[in-house]
Design a protein around this motif. Structure first.
Motif, short mmCIF file in Angstrom:
data_model
loop_
_atom_site.label_atom_id
_atom_site.label_comp_id
_atom_site.label_asym_id
_atom_site.label_seq_id
_atom_site.Cartn_x
_atom_site.Cartn_y
_atom_site.Cartn_z
N LEU A 462 15.73 -54.89 16.58
CA LEU A 462 15.71 -54.40 17.99
C LEU A 462 14.69 -54.75 18.40
N LYS A 467 14.76 -54.95 22.19
CA LYS A 467 14.63 -52.98 22.71
C LYS A 467 14.15 -52.16 21.76
N THR A 468 12.39 -52.22 21.72
CA THR A 468 12.34 -50.85 21.29
C THR A 468 12.57 -49.64 21.32
N GLN A 470 14.76 -48.32 21.95
CA GLN A 470 16.03 -47.71 20.88
C GLN A 470 15.50 -47.04 19.25
N SER A 473 15.82 -43.93 18.80
CA SER A 473 17.68 -43.30 17.73
C SER A 473 17.69 -43.70 16.60
#
Length: 535
Positions: A462, A467-468, A470, A473
């Protein structure tokens, strides 16, 4: 090695007002406003406890770990001496303060007729007072003689001194205020003109004593500012440093504001804490097994980051033969040299800045580099470079959560450098510990709620792929990687009765979800298992 009798005799000197002794430190006396050693042999905890027993403290030593103790002893040839003792993490500090010299007559009893000329002073009747909890208002009364000392200097009438209500006059010496802060287990002490002495106990500021004017604050604070920091205080209006007094070690911030000087004293525990004593997960210890990479302890200011970091450093100091270099502003916990070799450098005293210290440390053959605070781009750049070149780097950051810590690290750099930072973090970031302190339900102090985000292939992917967003999640579904969410830690503290539900909800990341879990409307997630992959 001098005996207690010999050292207490120092109180008969004209300008000596106090004798102090602490575990593994040289005994010293207060001469005017300074302290000077009176012996060249440090005392151990058992030796100090024997001193306290000999000075009439046998009834208080057994409970010294639970609460501080105070009593007064009349010593032949010296006078009336007040004894204050505390014990934290197996380390003892004791102070013997001269209250009235032997040559001074005692004050007459209230309502008693004046003594006849040439008559000896009256002797007060003795009665026993059971020990009381510190903080309860009471007066000191005489107790029967204690038969534990064979030397006449220590055969005395012992007086149990329960802390009385706040004095009506401002304190004359800073040590008086610092001693009160220690006795009441305060985390911070504030001195500011126009307000009484303020103690932060269990997260709340509590006033003590009368209102201080600007002159009183100046008289208490100005003498403790180190000579080399006074120019910075005059130029920038603020300075940070640490002081060592008879009552222990304190981190100090002195600043100028509208009404004059203002000072904040952080009370540093006598001994380096352990992970168990701090109540944080034992899994944090696994981070010390890496030979290189980055480990971060994060959280808001004043939420125990330095204590957790010091506990991690102590593990390395105890279990390895590594070379540890710390760069701090200022040095707070003093680490004794154990199995490892440890060097502690203070910004402003031993080095010009974090950046220059980090640059120099790479040439000193370090295994572990500890950065007191990652506060700017250049410091972070040097720390990341060190983590890539075979060093384990430990640092703290003032960020509210583990996920936001990663974003902060990346956003410190210009866009052209951010991809390189992501590549460094992807594979080199081993653990982020994010913690928040909240008051215990019984009002006895503070407890830490901890969030753990260990490095894993999923996390590194990530970060590398930008895509930090995320990461939250991943935290929801990543229990098998040892991830612990803040709300899970809060839920456990509430279920165990350690904290109240209301206190937990105030700092929860998702208050509605936490409330539903605690109310039984939603099933709580299974406990995290560090280091085991999910099936």
């Amino acid at each position: 090695m001098k005996t207690l009798q010999q050292m207490l005799r120092e109180l008969t000197r004209a300008q000596v007002s106090e004798f102090a002794v602490a575990t593994d430190r040289l005994p010293c006396v207060k001469l005017g406003e300074t302290y000077e050693p009176v012996d060249d042999v440090p005392r151990g905890t058992d030796e100090i406890l024997e001193m306290l027993v000999s000075a009439g403290g046998s009834r208080y030593v057994e409970e010294l770990e639970a609460q501080p103790a105070q009593w007064t002893t009349r010593i032949d040839g010296v006078g009336s001496v007040g004894v204050t003792a505390i014990m934290r993490a197996g380390r003892v500090q004791a102070r013997f303060t001269l209250l009235r010299r032997a040559s001074e007559p005692p004050p007459p009893a209230r309502g008693a007729p004046p003594p006849a000329r040439g008559a000896p002073p009256p002797v007060p009747a003795a009665r026993v007072v059971p020990p009381q909890r510190p903080g309860a208002g009471a007066v000191a009364v005489a107790a029967p003689p204690v038969e534990v000392a064979s030397d006449p200097i220590l055969r005395a009438a012992v007086v149990r001194s329960i802390p009385s209500p706040a004095p009506a006059v401002p304190p004359r010496h800073l040590d008086e205020v610092l001693a009160v802060a220690r006795q009441e287990a305060a985390s911070d002490l504030h001195l500011v003109a126009g307000r009484p002495v303020l103690l932060r106990v269990a997260g709340e500021l509590n006033p003590r004593g009368p209102v201080l004017d600007a002159a009183s604050v100046e008289a208490l604070v100005a003498p403790v500012v180190p000579e080399h920091m006074r120019a910075a205080l005059a130029e920038h209006g603020s300075s940070d440093f640490a002081i060592e007094r008879a009552t222990g070690r304190f981190r100090v911030n002195v600043s100028r504001q509208r009404t004059g000087l203002k000072a904040c004293f952080r009370c540093i525990p006598a001994g380096v804490p352990t992970l168990a004593s701090l109540g944080v997960p034992a899994e944090i210890e696994r981070a010390t097994h890496h030979h290189q990479g980055l480990v971060l302890v994060t959280g808001p200011t004043g939420h125990g980051k330095t204590s957790t970091m010091s506990a991690i450093v102590d593990i390395i100091n105890t279990e390895t033969t590594h070379h540890i270099i710390t760069v701090e502003d200022p040095v707070e916990f003093v680490h004794r040299r154990k199995k490892a070799m440890i060097s502690q450098r203070e910004v402003g005293s031993h080095t010009r800045s974090f950046q220059s210290a980090l640059k120099a440390s790479l040439r000193e053959d370090p295994d572990v580099i500890v950065v007191g605070e990652l506060r700017d781009t250049e410091t972070v750049r040097m720390a990341l470079a060190a983590s890539e070149t075979g060093h384990l780097v430990l640092g703290t950051m003032n960020t509210p959560s583990a996920a936001k810590t990663i974003d902060r690290l990346i956003d410190l750099f210009p866009p052209a450098d951010q991809q390189q930072v992501r590549m460094t973090l992807a594979g080199g970031l081993h653990l982020i510990v994010s913690q928040r302190l909240l008051p215990r339900a019984d009002g006895s102090g503070m407890v830490a709620a901890v969030e753990l985000l260990p490095g894993s292939v999923a996390l590194w992917s990530l970060i590398r792929d930008a895509k930090t967003f995320q990461i939250p999640s991943l935290q929801q579904r990543g229990k098998g990687f040892g991830i612990i969410r803040l709300d899970e830690s809060l839920a456990e503290l509430v279920r165990s009765g350690t904290v109240t539900k209301a206190a937990a909800l105030t700092i929860a990341e998702h208050p509605e979800e936490l409330d539903a879990v605690l109310s039984g409307k939603r099933q709580a997630p299974a406990p995290a298992q560090f280091g085991k992959k999910a099936p």
